[in-house]
Scaffold this active site. Structure first.
Site, PDB file in Angstrom:
ATOM      1  N   GLY A   1     -12.486  57.733  42.159  1.00  0.00           N
ATOM      2  CA  GLY A   1     -13.141  57.458  43.442  1.00  0.00           C
ATOM      3  C   GLY A   1     -14.360  58.338  43.663  1.00  0.00           C
ATOM      4  NE  ARG A   2     -12.150  64.164  42.200  1.00  0.00           N
ATOM      5  CZ  ARG A   2     -10.910  63.705  42.116  1.00  0.00           C
ATOM      6  NH1 ARG A   2     -10.489  62.771  42.948  1.00  0.00           N
ATOM      7  NH2 ARG A   2     -10.071  64.164  41.206  1.00  0.00           N
TER       8      ARG A   2
ATOM      9  CE  LYS B   1      -9.705  53.794  40.676  1.00  0.00           C
ATOM     10  NZ  LYS B   1      -9.705  55.144  40.115  1.00  0.00           N
TER      11      LYS B   1
ATOM     12  CD  GLU C   1      -7.402  56.707  56.189  1.00  0.00           C
ATOM     13  OE1 GLU C   1      -6.935  55.964  55.290  1.00  0.00           O
ATOM     14  OE2 GLU C   1      -7.171  57.926  56.245  1.00  0.00           O
TER      15      GLU C   1
ATOM     16  CG  HIS D   1     -33.058  80.414  61.916  1.00  0.00           C
ATOM     17  ND1 HIS D   1     -33.909  81.406  62.323  1.00  0.00           N
ATOM     18  CD2 HIS D   1     -33.750  79.665  61.025  1.00  0.00           C
ATOM     19  CE1 HIS D   1     -35.083  81.250  61.731  1.00  0.00           C
ATOM     20  NE2 HIS D   1     -35.013  80.197  60.932  1.00  0.00           N
TER      21      HIS D   1
ATOM     22  CE  LYS E   1      -5.139  57.534  49.968  1.00  0.00           C
ATOM     23  NZ  LYS E   1      -5.470  56.619  48.884  1.00  0.00           N
TER      24      LYS E   1
ATOM     25  CD  GLU F   1     -10.295  63.445  46.247  1.00  0.00           C
ATOM     26  OE1 GLU F   1     -11.462  63.021  46.252  1.00  0.00           O
ATOM     27  OE2 GLU F   1      -9.342  62.769  46.668  1.00  0.00           O
TER      28      GLU F   1
HETATM   29  O1  LIG Z   1     -11.260  53.528  47.252  1.00  0.00           O
HETATM   30  P1  LIG Z   1      -9.919  53.690  47.831  1.00  0.00           P
HETATM   31  O2  LIG Z   1      -8.837  53.225  46.907  1.00  0.00           O
HETATM   32  O3  LIG Z   1      -9.812  53.068  49.190  1.00  0.00           O
HETATM   33  O4  LIG Z   1      -9.664  55.230  48.004  1.00  0.00           O
HETATM   34  C1  LIG Z   1     -10.413  56.014  48.856  1.00  0.00           C
HETATM   35  C2  LIG Z   1     -10.054  57.477  48.653  1.00  0.00           C
HETATM   36  O5  LIG Z   1      -8.651  57.594  48.838  1.00  0.00           O
HETATM   37  C3  LIG Z   1      -8.032  58.837  48.553  1.00  0.00           C
HETATM   38  O6  LIG Z   1      -8.075  59.634  49.650  1.00  0.00           O
HETATM   39  C4  LIG Z   1      -8.514  59.509  47.309  1.00  0.00           C
HETATM   40  O7  LIG Z   1      -8.103  60.841  47.289  1.00  0.00           O
HETATM   41  C5  LIG Z   1     -10.009  59.437  47.149  1.00  0.00           C
HETATM   42  O8  LIG Z   1     -10.376  59.949  45.890  1.00  0.00           O
HETATM   43  C6  LIG Z   1     -10.439  57.993  47.278  1.00  0.00           C
HETATM   44  O9  LIG Z   1     -11.803  57.898  47.058  1.00  0.00           O
END
Ligand SMILES: O=P(O)(O)OC[C@H]1O[C@H](O)[C@H](O)[C@@H](O)[C@@H]1O
Length: 545
Positions: free
Chosen positions: A265-266, A204, A210, A382, A510, A351
């Site tokens: 994002g989520r 986003k 990463e 189990h 981050k 989150e």
């Molecule tokens: O989609 P991006 O901007 O790369 O973000 C990826 C992720 O980054 C962070 O860790 C946020 O807490 C997440 O909610 C998000 O989905």
């Protein structure tokens, strides 16, 4: 003290819950309990009768919801009010599954046309890749997708793709990379052919370390296989709300699928972040997924609270977290394809509701989001179910099962269902000392031994669970199921008066991660951090213990 914990309803709930009899007795008292405490909506059936509730509990819980102005808050979300107050954003993932003729205004503009345009762009792309018209740099069709993203830009596409495995169209496979550990991408790339591999980079912000690092490594791998810079456009596409950054990075402008700030994002799998899903299952199935979620949106927005499935589930969770001291909630899927769902709901809920100040910045004096965990039901039986049955922690559980299997085979599904129902029954009724003793009746043990063993076999029962059923796991029922949990999360946040749509805790991680990375790359040892962090960085710089 906050107003919430001072309210009459809150205090009434505290008094009420401590007096409620065991669920065995509640069932004995009311033969209509199952009929009265079950609800059907959008292809899903919820049995919530195995909870520590009676009519009085439900009345109090719905009063709490009304006092929190829940209905107004639901309306505010759907119409695009800026409810994410710390980031000044609307929260409109529901617009992504709206109907083309709806109008949803945010910042003065109707966003539905943009959503529809993006869906059309996705449809064209999906058709072209699936039909084999989209060619790689040597003229071959695409066989493998590598989806690169993390957090919300990873888990939704991965879990939904996994859940919809029976709907994958022949000829395409997908591999998901999130972890920045090189082992992840290296393992995924082993055995792939650059000529037939398409990379979908999802971010986003287009700023997540990463994802950028993994994409660069993917690009380097691609070039090292014999491709050239000009070939990149045929093999790399991006999904992002930051189109400028994506083009700066070298993404072809035609290969960028937009998303927007008003999608968290989520909550983003319904946007072009869902592109890997659409590539695997086809656009019709992707639209069916959206449609299932839309049905749940309509149910949530227009059903009275007392029959509203997400509201009921949310209020039950509030009951256990705030009035019974439950610290966690387990999700148990009795379906192999849904094995990833607990992790997805974990991200969604933790989150969103892992917060400790209210919208106006007041410290909360009550529990907010619980730890969400779980897995495949039968496997858990189990292992960790022991703690659910006889441990000291109260852990409410959701059992999720389709009535029909995608792979009907002998007695498998009957056994699966009997395990599922048997577990909820055992949790609810438990086993008394007398029952345990009676079971030992014919054994050769003496009375003292019998008594000891019986004590160990006692299960207090009265352990709450919901059972969620659907006819079959389809794109539509899956869409409804995920939207159900999204709205459940929202309702809890509304009761607790927190912002379920920011994530400052994650942001700090981050920021500090970048700071430490600088120290690792610096010319001299770290000295400016705390003693532990300095020492760890410096040991790492030496590369051995
Ligand atoms: O989609 P991006 O901007 O790369 O973000 C990826 C992720 O980054 C962070 O860790 C946020 O807490 C997440 O909610 C998000 O989905």
């Amino acid at each position: 003290m906050t107003k919430l914990t001072q309210s009459t309803t809150w205090k009434a709930l505290q008094a009420h819950t401590s007096q409620l009899p065991h669920m065995r007795e509640l069932f004995a008292q009311n033969p209509q309990r199952f009929e009265q405490m079950s609800v059907k909506a959008c292809g899903l059936f919820l049995d919530y009768s195995k909870n520590r509730i009676n009519d009085g509990t439900l009345e109090l819980l719905f009063s709490l919801a009304n006092e929190a102005n829940l209905s107004e808050k639901i309306t505010a979300m759907f119409k695009g009010d800026v409810i994410n107050n710390t980031e000044q954003r609307s929260v409109l993932h529901t617009a992504l599954r709206s109907k083309a003729d709806q109008q949803i205004i945010t910042e003065g503009a109707d966003i539905v046309p943009e959503v529809q345009q993006t869906l059309s762009k996705m449809a064209g792309f999906v058709e072209s890749v699936q039909s084999g018209q989209w060619k790689g740099y040597t003229g071959k069709s695409i066989t493998d997708i590598v989806s690169i993203g993390i957090g919300g830009s990873f888990l939704g596409p991965k879990i939904v793709s996994q859940a919809l495995r029976p709907y994958w169209q022949a000829g395409l496979n997908c591999h998901f990379v999130a972890n920045v550990d090189a082992s992840s991408i290296c393992e995924k790339l082993k055995g792939l052919n650059a000529e037939t591999t398409l990379f979908v980079m999802s971010s986003k912000s287009f700023g997540t370390q990463e994802t950028l690092t993994n994409t660069l490594s993917a690009k380097n791998w691609f070039l090292a296989q014999g491709a050239t810079q000009q070939d990149i456009a045929q093999h790399f596409v991006a999904v992002t709300s930051n189109v400028a950054k994506a083009t700066d990075f070298g993404m072809d402008a035609n290969n960028i699928f937009p998303m927007w700030d008003w999608v968290g994002g989520r909550y983003s799998l319904w946007s072009a972040i869902g592109l890997p899903i659409a590539l695997l299952v086809g656009m019709d199935n992707f639209k069916a997924l959206l449609d299932g979620a839309h049905q749940m949106d309509e149910h949530f927005a227009s059903t009275p609270l007392e029959q509203n499935m997400p509201v009921i589930m949310a209020m039950l969770s509030v009951l256990y977290g705030n009035f019974h001291g439950a610290q966690s909630h387990v999700i148990l899927t009795y379906d192999h394809y849904l094995r990833g769902l607990p992790a997805y709901f974990q991200q969604l809920d933790m989150e969103s509701n892992g917060k400790s100040v209210t919208l106006d910045g007041t410290d909360v004096d009550y529990s907010t989001g619980p730890v969400i965990w779980g897995g495949e039901g039968t496997n858990g039986q189990h292992a960790y179910h022991q703690l659910l049955h006889q441990g000291t922690a109260l852990i409410p559980a959701d059992f999720i099962m389709p009535l029909q299997s995608h792979n009907p085979l002998g007695e498998h599904h009957d056994q699966l269902a009997s395990n599922c129902f048997g577990q909820t029954q055992a949790l609810m009724q438990g086993r008394t000392y007398d029952e345990a003793l009676a079971e030992l009746g014919s054994s050769k043990l003496n009375d003292q031994e019998k008594s000891l063993i019986a004590k160990h076999k006692v299960m207090s029962g009265n352990k709450p669970s919901n059972t969620l059923l659907m006819d079959k796991l389809t794109p539509t029922t899956l869409g409804a199921l995920i939207a159900l949990y999204e709205h459940r999360t929202f309702v809890q946040g509304a009761i607790w008066q927190i912002n379920s749509f920011d994530q400052w805790g994650v942001e700090l991680g981050k920021q500090l991660g970048n700071d430490v990375l600088e120290r690792i790359g610096a010319k001299q040892d770290a000295t400016e951090l705390d003693a532990s962090s300095n020492a760890l960085v410096n040991i790492y710089r030496q590369g051995k213990l």
